[in-house]
Each structure stands twice: as structure tokens, then as C-alpha cells.
Design an enzyme around this catalytic site. Sequence first.
Site, PDB file in Angstrom:
ATOM      1  N   SER A 154       1.035  -1.158  -0.041  1.00 34.54           N
ATOM      2  CA  SER A 154       0.173   0.083  -0.063  1.00 34.54           C
ATOM      3  C   SER A 154       0.895   1.111  -0.080  1.00 34.54           C
ATOM      4  O   SER A 154       1.920   1.226   0.595  1.00 34.54           O
ATOM      5  CB  SER A 154      -0.859   0.092   1.136  1.00 34.54           C
ATOM      6  OG  SER A 154      -1.620   1.240   1.321  1.00 34.54           O
ATOM      7  N   TYR A 168      -2.861  -1.430  10.204  1.00 32.08           N
ATOM      8  CA  TYR A 168      -2.846  -1.532   8.637  1.00 32.08           C
ATOM      9  C   TYR A 168      -1.542  -0.912   8.066  1.00 32.08           C
ATOM     10  O   TYR A 168      -0.866  -1.739   7.247  1.00 32.08           O
ATOM     11  CB  TYR A 168      -4.042  -0.766   8.088  1.00 32.08           C
ATOM     12  CG  TYR A 168      -4.160  -0.990   6.576  1.00 32.08           C
ATOM     13  CD1 TYR A 168      -4.464  -2.139   5.782  1.00 32.08           C
ATOM     14  CD2 TYR A 168      -3.726   0.137   5.808  1.00 32.08           C
ATOM     15  CE1 TYR A 168      -4.596  -2.259   4.685  1.00 32.08           C
ATOM     16  CE2 TYR A 168      -3.855  -0.232   4.152  1.00 32.08           C
ATOM     17  CZ  TYR A 168      -4.098  -1.026   3.909  1.00 32.08           C
ATOM     18  OH  TYR A 168      -4.035  -1.272   2.361  1.00 32.08           O
TER      19      TYR A 168
END
Length: 263
Positions: A154, A168
Site C-alpha cells: 500500500s 494497517y
Amino acid sequence: MTDSGMFEKLFDVSGKVVLVTGGSRGIGLAIAEGFVRSGARVYICGRNAEACTLAVKELSQYGEAIALPANLGAVDGCRSLAQALGEQEDHLDVLINNAGALWAETLAEYPESGWDKVFDLNVKGSFFLIQALTPLLEAAASPEDPARIINIGSIDAFHVPKHETYAYSSSKAAVHHLSRHLAAQLAPRSITVNVIAPGMFKSKMLEGTLERRGEEAVLAPVPLKRFVAESDMAGTAIYLASRAGAYVTGAVLPVDGGTATTL
């Protein structure tokens, strides 16, 4: 003089055996569809067996897709998946580690259960699935055409997010670094390891942000002013899995419309 036929097949992945985790929806489904349409035999893994079956039904109109449901947040699930795949295939050309979880909560209220769920799936699950599948990957590997591991990271691993998604962003940074470590370890076995780091894809994870802020505000920091498309993710994965990407390993490729350049 180079054989011209090699250039004609630079992005050919037909006949390859591919496993896509988290493949029943979102980015995983987009990548799976790209490989199915390109002639690969694609195994779809997800925790929900019914969702996997529905995804396979959708994809089968374009080519060969098979459901292999598993819970990859536990090591036993990773090993069971590897065993199930090994009962059907004697090799694995491409592993796409896409299964992931997100948990958002304030610093004061962030629960241990949320932290563990995210790290167990995003980091531990990816590592132990690679461990379990290494023999099948080695069986497909050669110096000219390595087996490929593609981990989905990401752009949140590149910067400090504004949202309170502590586990995350930390887990995706861990995935990026783990992938480089694995790339060094697995190169002598002719297995490449790379990361695709997507920007904003219209997935379930992004729904809440879009509802709160609206599309225009969300896209403001994106130079190309659009969301990541399904074809963007599928195309990048196919590049890394094809002859065109055979000499690339240890790379983190942002697919983010230039967002990483503005961070």
C-alpha cells in the site's frame, strides 16, 4: 540478434498456474480476472467459500478458474491451502498475496484483537503461505522464467496516514520490507518477490472515507485525479508475472497515479 518471437510474447501468461488470495472481490478479483482472460489457470482463495464460488462462476465465462477457500489468518489455514493446491497441481508459477484486513480506531480505544487480526492476515499469513508454497514455486522455477511472488502492499506504507489505521499502515510497511528480505533469500532458487503498492482503489476499505469526505476531496492529492482501476492492478501483476518482468525482484511498484511523488 534477439528472437522476435520473444518480444511478441513479452506479456504472455497463458498456461501459467496462478493463486490469488483475497481473490473473491476488489483488487484480488480484478487481478484474477486479468490472468483468467489472459489464459492462465487461476485459483481463487478467500475466507468465504460462497464468495469464492460466486467469483469462480463469474470468471469461468472468460477461462479457467477454481475456488480454494481458506482462512489465511492462521498458519494452519496457510498450510491447508498449500496442501489442497498441491493435490491438484505439481507446480505454482505465480502467487498473488492479496488477502488483507484493515482496522480503524482511535489511539485510546485501539483493541488488541484488531491489531492481531490485521497483522495475522497481512503479514503472518503472507509469510507462512509463502513458506508452505515454496516447494510448488521451486517446481515451476527456472533462471530464464522464475516463479513469481507478488505481494500487495500500500502507499500507506510510504507515509504517515491521516486516518487512525495504525495496524494497517504498519503491517503494509512490514510487507514491503519482508518482501525485499524474501527476494534476497529466494533469488538463488529462481523465485522473484515483488510488491504492488496501490493507491486509492474503490474497495470496501475505502467506502467509509468516501462517504465522509467525498470523491473530490479524496482525489485531491492524486496527480492523475482518478482512482486505481481494475486494469491498472491486473496489468501491473501480469507485467511482473510475464517474461517482461522476469528480471525484476525486490521492487515496490506504486500504482497510485503519482501520489507517492507528492508525499
